[in-house]
Design a protein around this motif. Structure first.
Motif, PDB file in Angstrom:
ATOM      1  N   ILE A 175     -77.037  25.068 -11.711  1.00 15.66           N
ATOM      2  CA  ILE A 175     -76.775  26.513 -11.644  1.00 15.66           C
ATOM      3  C   ILE A 175     -75.393  26.826 -12.242  1.00 15.66           C
ATOM      4  O   ILE A 175     -75.216  27.848 -12.915  1.00 15.66           O
ATOM      5  CB  ILE A 175     -76.943  27.080 -10.213  1.00 15.66           C
ATOM      6  N   LEU A 177     -74.078  25.175 -14.696  1.00 27.44           N
ATOM      7  CA  LEU A 177     -74.273  25.091 -16.152  1.00 27.44           C
ATOM      8  C   LEU A 177     -74.990  26.330 -16.687  1.00 27.44           C
ATOM      9  O   LEU A 177     -74.634  26.854 -17.747  1.00 27.44           O
ATOM     10  CB  LEU A 177     -75.070  23.830 -16.505  1.00 27.44           C
ATOM     11  N   VAL A 178     -75.991  26.812 -15.938  1.00 24.56           N
ATOM     12  CA  VAL A 178     -76.708  28.015 -16.393  1.00 24.56           C
ATOM     13  C   VAL A 178     -75.746  29.205 -16.413  1.00 24.56           C
ATOM     14  O   VAL A 178     -75.722  29.982 -17.371  1.00 24.56           O
ATOM     15  CB  VAL A 178     -77.941  28.304 -15.497  1.00 24.56           C
ATOM     16  N   THR A 181     -73.711  29.477 -19.404  1.00 23.83           N
ATOM     17  CA  THR A 181     -74.339  29.863 -20.679  1.00 23.83           C
ATOM     18  C   THR A 181     -74.456  31.383 -20.836  1.00 23.83           C
ATOM     19  O   THR A 181     -74.841  31.861 -21.895  1.00 23.83           O
ATOM     20  CB  THR A 181     -75.757  29.252 -20.828  1.00 23.83           C
ATOM     21  N   ASP A 185     -73.986  33.437 -27.388  1.00 27.49           N
ATOM     22  CA  ASP A 185     -74.187  32.051 -27.820  1.00 27.49           C
ATOM     23  C   ASP A 185     -73.144  31.711 -28.887  1.00 27.49           C
ATOM     24  O   ASP A 185     -72.962  32.464 -29.856  1.00 27.49           O
ATOM     25  CB  ASP A 185     -75.606  31.908 -28.383  1.00 27.49           C
ATOM     26  N   PRO A 191     -76.831  37.283 -27.769  1.00 28.71           N
ATOM     27  CA  PRO A 191     -76.560  37.402 -26.323  1.00 28.71           C
ATOM     28  C   PRO A 191     -77.581  36.629 -25.497  1.00 28.71           C
ATOM     29  O   PRO A 191     -78.766  36.608 -25.842  1.00 28.71           O
ATOM     30  CB  PRO A 191     -76.676  38.911 -26.064  1.00 28.71           C
ATOM     31  N   ARG A 192     -77.079  35.973 -24.431  1.00 31.72           N
ATOM     32  CA  ARG A 192     -77.972  35.181 -23.573  1.00 31.72           C
ATOM     33  C   ARG A 192     -77.826  35.636 -22.130  1.00 31.72           C
ATOM     34  O   ARG A 192     -76.708  35.867 -21.666  1.00 31.72           O
ATOM     35  CB  ARG A 192     -77.584  33.691 -23.639  1.00 31.72           C
ATOM     36  N   LEU A 193     -78.975  35.699 -21.443  1.00 31.26           N
ATOM     37  CA  LEU A 193     -79.002  36.014 -20.016  1.00 31.26           C
ATOM     38  C   LEU A 193     -78.171  37.255 -19.669  1.00 31.26           C
ATOM     39  O   LEU A 193     -77.358  37.229 -18.737  1.00 31.26           O
ATOM     40  CB  LEU A 193     -78.525  34.807 -19.198  1.00 31.26           C
ATOM     41  N   ILE A 194     -78.362  38.306 -20.429  1.00 26.10           N
ATOM     42  CA  ILE A 194     -77.664  39.564 -20.122  1.00 26.10           C
ATOM     43  C   ILE A 194     -78.577  40.348 -19.178  1.00 26.10           C
ATOM     44  O   ILE A 194     -79.454  41.081 -19.626  1.00 26.10           O
ATOM     45  CB  ILE A 194     -77.351  40.375 -21.413  1.00 26.10           C
ATOM     46  N   GLU A 451     -71.421  22.117 -23.974  1.00 27.04           N
ATOM     47  CA  GLU A 451     -72.484  22.660 -24.841  1.00 27.04           C
ATOM     48  C   GLU A 451     -72.003  22.750 -26.296  1.00 27.04           C
ATOM     49  O   GLU A 451     -72.704  22.347 -27.226  1.00 27.04           O
ATOM     50  CB  GLU A 451     -72.928  24.036 -24.350  1.00 27.04           C
TER      51      GLU A 451
ATOM     52  N   LYS B  26     -86.010  35.001 -18.695  1.00 23.62           N
ATOM     53  CA  LYS B  26     -84.919  35.701 -19.401  1.00 23.62           C
ATOM     54  C   LYS B  26     -84.432  34.854 -20.588  1.00 23.62           C
ATOM     55  O   LYS B  26     -84.177  35.378 -21.677  1.00 23.62           O
ATOM     56  CB  LYS B  26     -83.774  35.947 -18.408  1.00 23.62           C
ATOM     57  N   ALA B  27     -84.280  33.540 -20.346  1.00 20.23           N
ATOM     58  CA  ALA B  27     -83.800  32.661 -21.423  1.00 20.23           C
ATOM     59  C   ALA B  27     -84.794  32.605 -22.573  1.00 20.23           C
ATOM     60  O   ALA B  27     -84.408  32.495 -23.749  1.00 20.23           O
ATOM     61  CB  ALA B  27     -83.560  31.252 -20.878  1.00 20.23           C
ATOM     62  N   ASN B  30     -84.787  34.489 -26.019  1.00 16.98           N
ATOM     63  CA  ASN B  30     -84.234  33.860 -27.225  1.00 16.98           C
ATOM     64  C   ASN B  30     -85.069  32.628 -27.534  1.00 16.98           C
ATOM     65  O   ASN B  30     -85.884  32.208 -26.708  1.00 16.98           O
ATOM     66  CB  ASN B  30     -82.783  33.433 -26.987  1.00 16.98           C
ATOM     67  N   ALA B  42     -80.850  29.838 -29.142  1.00 14.71           N
ATOM     68  CA  ALA B  42     -79.853  30.320 -28.170  1.00 14.71           C
ATOM     69  C   ALA B  42     -80.356  30.179 -26.731  1.00 14.71           C
ATOM     70  O   ALA B  42     -79.560  30.060 -25.805  1.00 14.71           O
ATOM     71  CB  ALA B  42     -79.504  31.772 -28.474  1.00 14.71           C
ATOM     72  N   MET B  45     -80.702  25.873 -24.046  1.00 12.17           N
ATOM     73  CA  MET B  45     -79.953  25.312 -22.900  1.00 12.17           C
ATOM     74  C   MET B  45     -80.293  26.033 -21.589  1.00 12.17           C
ATOM     75  O   MET B  45     -80.664  25.385 -20.614  1.00 12.17           O
ATOM     76  CB  MET B  45     -78.445  25.373 -23.155  1.00 12.17           C
ATOM     77  N   PRO B  46     -80.165  27.387 -21.544  1.00 13.25           N
ATOM     78  CA  PRO B  46     -80.451  28.034 -20.256  1.00 13.25           C
ATOM     79  C   PRO B  46     -81.889  27.818 -19.791  1.00 13.25           C
ATOM     80  O   PRO B  46     -82.135  27.652 -18.591  1.00 13.25           O
ATOM     81  CB  PRO B  46     -80.163  29.522 -20.504  1.00 13.25           C
ATOM     82  N   LEU B  49     -82.265  24.103 -18.504  1.00 12.47           N
ATOM     83  CA  LEU B  49     -81.445  23.925 -17.292  1.00 12.47           C
ATOM     84  C   LEU B  49     -82.085  24.658 -16.111  1.00 12.47           C
ATOM     85  O   LEU B  49     -82.097  24.150 -14.979  1.00 12.47           O
ATOM     86  CB  LEU B  49     -80.022  24.456 -17.522  1.00 12.47           C
ATOM     87  N   SER B  50     -82.642  25.845 -16.386  1.00 15.01           N
ATOM     88  CA  SER B  50     -83.314  26.605 -15.312  1.00 15.01           C
ATOM     89  C   SER B  50     -84.557  25.867 -14.842  1.00 15.01           C
ATOM     90  O   SER B  50     -84.891  25.898 -13.655  1.00 15.01           O
ATOM     91  CB  SER B  50     -83.706  28.001 -15.792  1.00 15.01           C
ATOM     92  N   MET B  53     -83.428  23.459 -12.449  1.00 13.62           N
ATOM     93  CA  MET B  53     -83.169  24.121 -11.153  1.00 13.62           C
ATOM     94  C   MET B  53     -84.473  24.289 -10.380  1.00 13.62           C
ATOM     95  O   MET B  53     -84.530  24.049  -9.174  1.00 13.62           O
ATOM     96  CB  MET B  53     -82.547  25.506 -11.388  1.00 13.62           C
TER      97      MET B  53
END
Lengths: 505, 169
Positions: A175, A177-178, A181, A185, A191-194, A451, B26-27, B30, B42, B45-46, B49-50, B53
């Protein structure tokens, strides 16, 4: 012999009354800035740079380096006394510093931090004095694959930071690490995880927000629940004898000092690494190698010494690439570098020959600053422990105020303050369910570095993982990677061994 | 359902599993693929990794089902009932402080937060509480705005500070 002569000249320059006054003043300011949650050496140095235009460059760098140094010492104070990391570099100090204070051994914690900082600082300055040019070349040999291997080694030590519940420890690492991110990027710029298109996520999640949330608000909620608000006021007293007794408790911390000092210096000289990863790695590795690893997280003196040695050592180390190559090793040295350019100096290999008074004045001042920071720290312990005498009903809201201002100050965004509260409440709940929270904090710090290094390496190798594992391609990276694998599997083997063959009581 | 530690363990694990799935979705907005030509997307990784989790939370849920973890065998209340007040009131007052910071500014909300908190949890006199509640924001202002030149959020109360800024600068 020439080095010794130059060093003596440098120390002489630092001891000129005007420079010495600036040095002591800088250490004091640094202590204060470092102790304030959310502010670190980078804020102190940035704010004070304009003041240095009215003094000669040598005096200016002595002053700013003293602020930098003082902040490294100061960060430990609020970590130990309040459980809130004073600066990012002192996050790892909370893990054992706070439990020490809660056990009524705040003086031991503060003394361990001061002595650890002094040892780390001194070892690193000696290394700096003797090996500056060759070490700068070593730092240059560290490219993306080597950096990634180093980060993997740090992650491998994190498994040992959690409890026996490996899935929960791994969840905590993942978590973190997530969270690291979130934002833009680095390679594609996408954009990531906005979440919910909230613009605040575009700048990512500042790890200090997570750390202050978990260790500030989460810890306070935990304390309020367990004590029902009736925390006993500590009647801790302070005498010189207490300090001497505390110093005696440092006898068994030689390994922590060695790991912290040398690892800290080495990580410090790597461009873009800095004191925070150094302190976290030193803590993790010391815990892994310690005979008393079960004591870590419960108030182990070595758990305070290792990160404090490392962050001070790294702060000196990060000046090495700045002076010899013109490459800053940390955000603070990036500002110092800017200052040097403003003062009309050109950082790089020629600086040692063209501006010897400046360079050796700085190196000499590091020895002196180290000494004065130790004296100031020990002398101010009575003032620090007064915090423990403040009734908890008053201390608690003050800590919340510090958390809110500390969460806001780094990015000046109210979005971060909300996140901090969310992390605080989540950290409190997860901690009650035995999820270790420290690995999440460590992961969010090292995640972006790891990363970036991994993706750069894979671009270089056309996607081949051999770049990390093959001795013929990258010997340093491969060596570190295999050491990391040993670190990774050691605790797993120990846990399995304990479960399969439980020790008889 | 009584919120025991055992219930909390499964409740939190399920929430975390759902969060992990949400993060994966969400990841996946991308690219989550990784090719030699395009390198990592992009979302690579998320996403993975998720997924990690999610696997961890599934193991935690499995351990709960077979009552393997200490929490899954603990039927004590999750939060001590006698301490409920301290935890909930603190969280609510912090929400109030941050909401107030966004709208009326940090200095004014600090006064109300400190007054409310000290009035509820300390046994100090009204005079002490009032002085402390007003002095703390003043010290905070001097430290951040005057010494460090960091402006803290002032919300709609910002015009009140203009005369002070004129004196300062």
């Amino acid at each position: 012999m020439e080095t010794f002569y130059l060093l003596m000249n440098g120390i002489g320059t630092a001891l000129v009354p005007f420079n010495l006054a600036l040095l002591i003043f800088g250490c004091l300011i640094g202590l204060f800035v470092g102790a304030m949650p959310g502010l670190g050496s980078v804020n102190g140095v940035a704010i004070l740079i304009p003041i240095t235009f009215i003094v000669p460059p040598t005096a200016a760098i002595i002053f700013l380096a003293a602020v930098y140094y003082g902040a490294m010492y100061g960060g430990a104070i609020s970590s130990i006394m309040l459980g809130i990391p004073g600066a990012s570099t002192a996050v790892a100090t909370v893990f054992d510093g706070r439990p020490l204070a809660q056990k009524g051994e705040a003086i031991t914690g503060l003394t361990a931090a001061a002595v650890g900082s002094f040892v780390g600082g001194t070892v690193s300055v000696i290394l700096f004095t003797l090996f500056a040019p060759p070490l700068a070349k070593v730092a240059l040999a560290f490219n993306a694959p080597e950096t990634f291997a180093l980060m993997v080694m740090a992650f491998a030590t994190f498994v040992g930071l959690g409890g026996d519940d490996i899935p929960k420890t791994c969840f905590s690492i993942l978590i973190g690490l997530v969270l690291s991110t979130i934002g833009l990027d680095l390679i594609s710029g996408k954009p990531r995880l906005i979440f919910f298109d909230i613009p605040g996520f575009l700048h990512g999640v500042n790890f200090l927000v997570l750390a202050i949330g978990i260790y500030g608000i989460g810890e306070m909620l935990w304390t309020l629940e367990t004590t029902k608000g009736a925390v006993k006021i500590s009647s801790i007293s302070f005498t010189f004898k207490d300090v001497v007794l505390s110093v005696k408790k440092l006898k068994g911390t030689m390994m922590a000092m060695t790991i912290g000092s040398f690892l800290g210096f080495f990580v410090g000289i790597l461009p873009a690494a800095g004191a925070t990863p150094a302190a976290l790695m030193a803590y993790g590795i010391t815990k892994q190698l310690s005979k008393n690893s079960a004591e870590f997280g419960k108030g182990a003196v070595a758990g305070v010494v290792a990160p404090e040695c490392a962050n001070n050592s790294a702060s000196t180390g990060s000046m090495l690439p700045m002076l010899t190559l013109g490459i800053p090793g940390s955000p603070t040295t990036a500002i110092l570098l800017g200052g040097m350019i403003l003062w009309g100096l050109t950082p790089g290999p020629l600086l040692f020959t063209q501006e010897p008074e400046f360079v050796w004045g700085l190196i000499g001042s590091l020895y002196i600053a180290n000494f004065f920071a130790l004296i100031l720290n020990v002398a101010l312990i009575p003032a620090f422990i007064m915090v423990l005498r403040v009734p908890f009903a008053i201390l608690a809201p003050v800590i919340f105020v510090l958390c809110v201002t500390g969460g806001y100050a780094p990015t000046q965004s109210i979005h971060d303050v909300w996140l901090m509260l969310l992390f605080g409440v989540a950290g409190y709940i997860l901690r009650k369910l035995d999820y270790p929270v420290a690995p999440a904090v460590l992961s969010i710090v090292l995640g972006p570095l790891a990363e970036k290094a991994m993706r750069q390496s894979l671009i270089i190798s056309d996607g081949s993982f051999n770049i990390f594992l093959d001795f013929t391609i990258k010997p340093i990276a491969a060596t570190i990677m295999y050491i990391a694998l040993i670190f990774l599997f050691l605790p797993l083997i120990n846990i399995l061994k304990n479960q399969l063959f439980p020790k008889k009581a | 359902m009584k919120l025991t530690t055992r219930n909390a363990e499964i409740f939190v694990a399920v929430i975390l599993a759902l969060c992990s799935i949400g993060l994966m979705i969400k990841a996946a907005q991308n690219s989550i693929t990784w090719t030699i030509e395009d390198n990592m997307g992009a979302g690579f990784m998320p996403f993975w990794l998720s997924l990690g989790m999610l696997i961890c939370t599934i193991i935690t849920i499995f351990k709960w089902v077979i009552r393997k973890s200490p929490q899954s065998n603990n039927n004590e209340p999750f939060i001590d009932p006698e301490a409920n007040k301290y935890v909930y009131v603190t969280i609510l007052s912090l929400i109030g402080l941050i909401l107030g910071t966004a709208y009326v500014g940090i200095y004014i909300s600090l006064i109300f937060f400190l007054f409310f908190y000290l009035k509820n949890f300390s046994e100090k006199s009204n005079l002490f509480i009032s002085v402390f509640s007003i002095a703390t924001p003043i010290v905070t202002f001097c430290f951040f705005e005057w010494l460090l030149k960091i402006t803290l959020p002032q919300g709609i109360s910002e015009p009140l500070f203009y005369p002070i800024y004129e004196l300062m600068y």
